[in-house]
Design a protein around this motif. Sequence first.
Motif, PDB file in Angstrom:
ATOM      1  N   HIS A 191      -3.104   5.649 -16.707  1.00 51.37           N
ATOM      2  CA  HIS A 191      -1.785   5.845 -15.613  1.00 51.37           C
ATOM      3  C   HIS A 191      -2.798   6.367 -14.460  1.00 51.37           C
ATOM      4  CE1 HIS A 191       0.952   6.004 -18.883  1.00 51.37           C
ATOM      5  NE2 HIS A 191       2.022   5.412 -17.876  1.00 51.37           N
ATOM      6  N   MET A 192      -2.609   5.890 -13.282  1.00 48.91           N
ATOM      7  CA  MET A 192      -3.377   6.272 -12.050  1.00 48.91           C
ATOM      8  C   MET A 192      -2.661   7.057 -11.263  1.00 48.91           C
ATOM      9  SD  MET A 192      -4.934   2.608 -11.361  1.00 48.91           S
ATOM     10  CE  MET A 192      -3.525   1.524 -11.274  1.00 48.91           C
ATOM     11  N   LYS A 193      -3.079   7.882 -10.701  1.00 51.20           N
ATOM     12  CA  LYS A 193      -2.321   8.686  -9.403  1.00 51.20           C
ATOM     13  C   LYS A 193      -2.961   7.695  -8.389  1.00 51.20           C
ATOM     14  CE  LYS A 193      -0.915  12.645  -7.170  1.00 51.20           C
ATOM     15  NZ  LYS A 193      -1.098  14.006  -6.983  1.00 51.20           N
ATOM     16  N   VAL A 194      -2.206   6.873  -7.592  1.00 50.83           N
ATOM     17  CA  VAL A 194      -2.631   6.132  -6.271  1.00 50.83           C
ATOM     18  C   VAL A 194      -1.549   6.102  -4.977  1.00 50.83           C
ATOM     19  CG1 VAL A 194      -4.317   4.416  -7.356  1.00 50.83           C
ATOM     20  CG2 VAL A 194      -1.477   4.162  -7.509  1.00 50.83           C
ATOM     21  N   ILE A 195      -2.255   5.746  -3.889  1.00 54.06           N
ATOM     22  CA  ILE A 195      -1.157   5.818  -2.841  1.00 54.06           C
ATOM     23  C   ILE A 195      -1.082   3.845  -2.780  1.00 54.06           C
ATOM     24  CG2 ILE A 195      -1.722   7.873  -1.720  1.00 54.06           C
ATOM     25  CD1 ILE A 195      -3.981   6.483  -0.357  1.00 54.06           C
ATOM     26  N   PRO A 196       0.220   3.797  -2.099  1.00 54.87           N
ATOM     27  CA  PRO A 196       0.428   2.348  -1.500  1.00 54.87           C
ATOM     28  C   PRO A 196      -0.764   1.838  -0.910  1.00 54.87           C
ATOM     29  CG  PRO A 196       2.311   3.773  -1.586  1.00 54.87           C
ATOM     30  CD  PRO A 196       1.457   4.816  -1.957  1.00 54.87           C
ATOM     31  N   GLY A 197      -1.234   0.499  -0.857  1.00 57.01           N
ATOM     32  CA  GLY A 197      -2.192   0.170  -0.025  1.00 57.01           C
ATOM     33  C   GLY A 197      -3.419   0.104  -0.582  1.00 57.01           C
ATOM     34  N   TYR A 198      -3.747   0.861  -1.916  1.00 59.72           N
ATOM     35  CA  TYR A 198      -4.900   1.055  -2.539  1.00 59.72           C
ATOM     36  C   TYR A 198      -5.593  -0.123  -2.781  1.00 59.72           C
ATOM     37  CZ  TYR A 198      -8.500   3.400  -5.109  1.00 59.72           C
ATOM     38  OH  TYR A 198      -9.804   3.799  -5.500  1.00 59.72           O
ATOM     39  N   PRO A 199      -6.709  -0.682  -2.448  1.00 61.77           N
ATOM     40  CA  PRO A 199      -7.071  -1.998  -2.849  1.00 61.77           C
ATOM     41  C   PRO A 199      -7.048  -2.461  -4.217  1.00 61.77           C
ATOM     42  CG  PRO A 199      -8.790  -0.664  -1.417  1.00 61.77           C
ATOM     43  CD  PRO A 199      -7.888   0.073  -2.000  1.00 61.77           C
ATOM     44  N   ILE A 200      -6.403  -3.627  -4.433  1.00 58.57           N
ATOM     45  CA  ILE A 200      -6.245  -4.203  -5.755  1.00 58.57           C
ATOM     46  C   ILE A 200      -7.649  -4.387  -6.309  1.00 58.57           C
ATOM     47  CG2 ILE A 200      -5.456  -6.214  -7.241  1.00 58.57           C
ATOM     48  CD1 ILE A 200      -2.925  -5.593  -5.430  1.00 58.57           C
ATOM     49  N   GLU A 201      -8.609  -4.839  -5.350  1.00 55.58           N
ATOM     50  CA  GLU A 201      -9.884  -5.247  -5.943  1.00 55.58           C
ATOM     51  C   GLU A 201     -10.770  -4.013  -6.214  1.00 55.58           C
ATOM     52  OE1 GLU A 201     -10.211  -8.695  -6.030  1.00 55.58           O
ATOM     53  OE2 GLU A 201     -11.917  -7.845  -7.111  1.00 55.58           O
ATOM     54  N   THR A 202     -10.523  -2.938  -5.755  1.00 57.90           N
ATOM     55  CA  THR A 202     -11.160  -1.634  -6.191  1.00 57.90           C
ATOM     56  C   THR A 202     -10.698  -1.467  -7.938  1.00 57.90           C
ATOM     57  OG1 THR A 202     -11.270  -0.815  -4.183  1.00 57.90           O
ATOM     58  CG2 THR A 202     -11.986   0.887  -5.925  1.00 57.90           C
ATOM     59  N   ILE A 203      -9.329  -1.539  -8.013  1.00 54.51           N
ATOM     60  CA  ILE A 203      -8.751  -1.324  -8.997  1.00 54.51           C
ATOM     61  C   ILE A 203      -9.491  -2.409 -10.270  1.00 54.51           C
ATOM     62  CG2 ILE A 203      -6.784  -1.378 -10.642  1.00 54.51           C
ATOM     63  CD1 ILE A 203      -5.364  -0.281  -7.958  1.00 54.51           C
TER      64      ILE A 203
ATOM     65  N   THR B 222     -10.536   1.978   3.033  1.00 55.80           N
ATOM     66  CA  THR B 222      -9.454   1.121   3.756  1.00 55.80           C
ATOM     67  C   THR B 222      -8.531   1.073   2.821  1.00 55.80           C
ATOM     68  OG1 THR B 222     -11.575  -0.117   4.742  1.00 55.80           O
ATOM     69  CG2 THR B 222      -9.313  -0.972   4.847  1.00 55.80           C
ATOM     70  N   LEU B 223      -7.136   0.930   3.491  1.00 58.74           N
ATOM     71  CA  LEU B 223      -5.849   0.607   2.804  1.00 58.74           C
ATOM     72  C   LEU B 223      -5.160  -0.627   3.300  1.00 58.74           C
ATOM     73  CD1 LEU B 223      -4.319   4.192   2.664  1.00 58.74           C
ATOM     74  CD2 LEU B 223      -5.643   3.197   0.740  1.00 58.74           C
ATOM     75  N   TYR B 224      -4.656  -1.498   2.264  1.00 59.26           N
ATOM     76  CA  TYR B 224      -4.001  -2.653   2.754  1.00 59.26           C
ATOM     77  C   TYR B 224      -2.554  -2.669   2.466  1.00 59.26           C
ATOM     78  CZ  TYR B 224      -8.818  -4.116   2.887  1.00 59.26           C
ATOM     79  OH  TYR B 224     -10.274  -4.120   3.052  1.00 59.26           O
TER      80      TYR B 224
ATOM     81  N   LEU C 260      -3.608  -4.418  12.890  1.00 57.84           N
ATOM     82  CA  LEU C 260      -2.694  -5.230  12.489  1.00 57.84           C
ATOM     83  C   LEU C 260      -2.701  -6.772  12.356  1.00 57.84           C
ATOM     84  CD1 LEU C 260       0.254  -4.153  15.166  1.00 57.84           C
ATOM     85  CD2 LEU C 260       0.144  -3.613  12.978  1.00 57.84           C
ATOM     86  N   ASN C 261      -4.000  -7.285  12.602  1.00 55.78           N
ATOM     87  CA  ASN C 261      -4.332  -8.808  12.548  1.00 55.78           C
ATOM     88  C   ASN C 261      -5.569  -8.687  11.423  1.00 55.78           C
ATOM     89  OD1 ASN C 261      -2.398  -9.290  14.731  1.00 55.78           O
ATOM     90  ND2 ASN C 261      -4.096  -8.603  15.925  1.00 55.78           N
ATOM     91  N   ALA C 262      -5.922  -7.799  10.468  1.00 52.06           N
ATOM     92  CA  ALA C 262      -6.969  -7.922   9.947  1.00 52.06           C
ATOM     93  C   ALA C 262      -6.705  -8.685   8.673  1.00 52.06           C
ATOM     94  CB  ALA C 262      -7.635  -6.478   9.560  1.00 52.06           C
ATOM     95  N   ALA C 263      -5.316  -8.686   8.070  1.00 53.24           N
ATOM     96  CA  ALA C 263      -5.199  -9.224   6.947  1.00 53.24           C
ATOM     97  C   ALA C 263      -3.602  -9.751   7.108  1.00 53.24           C
ATOM     98  CB  ALA C 263      -5.201  -8.310   5.634  1.00 53.24           C
ATOM     99  N   LYS C 264      -3.477 -10.892   6.832  1.00 52.77           N
ATOM    100  CA  LYS C 264      -1.760 -11.660   6.905  1.00 52.77           C
ATOM    101  C   LYS C 264      -1.101 -10.680   5.985  1.00 52.77           C
ATOM    102  CE  LYS C 264       0.440 -15.916   7.230  1.00 52.77           C
ATOM    103  NZ  LYS C 264       0.480 -17.228   6.411  1.00 52.77           N
ATOM    104  N   GLY C 265       0.076 -10.560   6.462  1.00 58.28           N
ATOM    105  CA  GLY C 265       1.199  -9.720   5.591  1.00 58.28           C
ATOM    106  C   GLY C 265       0.977  -8.444   5.088  1.00 58.28           C
ATOM    107  N   HIS C 266      -0.136  -7.805   5.861  1.00 59.35           N
ATOM    108  CA  HIS C 266      -0.473  -6.214   5.449  1.00 59.35           C
ATOM    109  C   HIS C 266      -0.523  -5.809   6.815  1.00 59.35           C
ATOM    110  CE1 HIS C 266      -1.830  -8.546   2.072  1.00 59.35           C
ATOM    111  NE2 HIS C 266      -1.821  -7.449   1.309  1.00 59.35           N
ATOM    112  N   ILE C 267      -0.399  -4.300   6.705  1.00 60.34           N
ATOM    113  CA  ILE C 267      -0.841  -3.372   7.815  1.00 60.34           C
ATOM    114  C   ILE C 267      -2.227  -2.565   7.234  1.00 60.34           C
ATOM    115  CG2 ILE C 267      -0.418  -1.155   9.065  1.00 60.34           C
ATOM    116  CD1 ILE C 267       2.340  -2.055   9.299  1.00 60.34           C
ATOM    117  N   VAL C 268      -3.210  -3.028   7.742  1.00 60.04           N
ATOM    118  CA  VAL C 268      -4.432  -2.388   7.383  1.00 60.04           C
ATOM    119  C   VAL C 268      -4.907  -0.905   8.025  1.00 60.04           C
ATOM    120  CG1 VAL C 268      -7.058  -2.668   6.961  1.00 60.04           C
ATOM    121  CG2 VAL C 268      -5.549  -4.551   7.143  1.00 60.04           C
TER     122      VAL C 268
END
Length: 479
Positions: free
Chosen positions: A280-292, A27-29, A77-85
């Motif tokens: 240094h990480m290669k990541v994409i936007p939306g990658y969950p901060i909790e996972t990191i 999932t991406l946020y 659109l409604n799964a997390a406020k201020g985000h597109i999931v």
Amino acid sequence: MKFRGGYNILLQGKPDRLIEELPESETLYLPLRSRRFEFSELRVKDGQRVNGGGVLARDPKNYSVPLLAPRAGIVQLNAAKGHIVLEDISKTEFAYTERGELGHIVRQMGEAGIKRYKLLELGAWQYFCDAFTGVLPDPLGTAQAVIVSTVSLEPFVARGDVQLQEKLLDFTRGLEHLQSLLEYQPMYLVMPDISSDFAAQVRQQIRGHARAELIEIPLKYPYDNSNILARHLGLKKDDNSIWFVRTEGVIAIDRALTLSKPCLSRIVSLAGPAVDLPIHMKVIPGYPIETIRARCISNDPVRMLNGGILTGVPVEPETLGLDTECTGLTVLAEHGERELFGFARPGWDRSCYAGCYLSSLRTKFSERFTTAMRGEGRPCVSCNFCEEVCPAGIMPYLLHKYLYGDLIEGVEEARVDLCVECGLCSFVCPSKIELREQFIEAKRLIEQEKEEMRQEQLKQEQLRLAEEARREAAQEAEY
Ligand code: SF4
Ligand code: SF4
């Protein structure tokens, strides 16, 4: 302008040059806000399936810069406020079609216009900023000059040399593409003034390609700052902006213009004294901060900053994923309690700009920095350290005193506008005064006042013209 001030902060937690590719997330946020952008114009519906690179939203105040889907997936659109999931992720990419909606641009600007539009649509334009103001420049506007920097000095944002190491060819091609967007304007390439093998390899590689004037700078924070570099080069603010772009932006240009592919991933550092293994990480936007967080940070309380140690902003608990502008996550141990008899410690393991701890007898070392303040905030003690380190050549303590006395005219006369917001003054201040924050707020207030005055003058002018028109009409009626 000569470089002045500056200071290198030595802290534990510097990442090495390896780049780790993080595993795909299910999932991406995607935050709808980042430092400069607010993607308020949604372009997708709830439950819609999008391909990687498809447009999810746009920022109407920034030339409709797009928020791209980093992967294919189903939009929530409604799964997390201020985000597109994005859920049900896969790697299907969309195909970019040349000249889709470009009629007016082709007429106005020819091939260079088409390329610039493509950079915007494929996410590469986001890497540009105006050297003086930091805002996104008009992609179809005229640049006064272009500054490309391979140097990133703030601890611990992703470093240019790390990004370059496997992408030297892409970088060189990107420079050539960048050159093709310009007519006669100068392009400057900023490199460190060091003689390492890697620096020599970079110089060798770019020689004979794009026509860029090489500018070598000392590796001292914040000499890589776009504003400081522009002043160093003798450039002046005018109607045409000075484009500033770093290594990752040039690589993104190459990807967009050579491969016609969207720029979906980026190199982000995860570093700081509280990270077990800085990387240094290669990541994409939306990658969950909790996972990191779960992967690299122990369970102790920490404070995570989006950005470097001096200018980063705390990652709020409600932010669930990396935003599109993140260049580094800096993590510090959070200290709720004061050290017992901390004032009595000689300071063998901690350092300060004043050199008043015993550690000044040691050779330079990387300090283990935390969020704890060593002592309370107190009034300015006129030590002058802030002026010594200020790269803008202004007097931070004087600005602080004017602000303290609400003397806003004095603040303007002392040239708060020259502050480049590097944060060094706040860092070295022994009185723990939040100088940088005060100056940012002062600049905002001054700008707001000026804008209000402009609006008032405009209103008065409109009233005057309306009154004149009314009088003329009355006179005509009399005759
Ligand atoms: S006054 Fe501004 S430019 Fe000078 S050190 Fe402080 S933050 Fe940096
Ligand atoms: S560093 Fe802090 S205490 Fe020293 S002169 Fe500047 S504002 Fe005052």
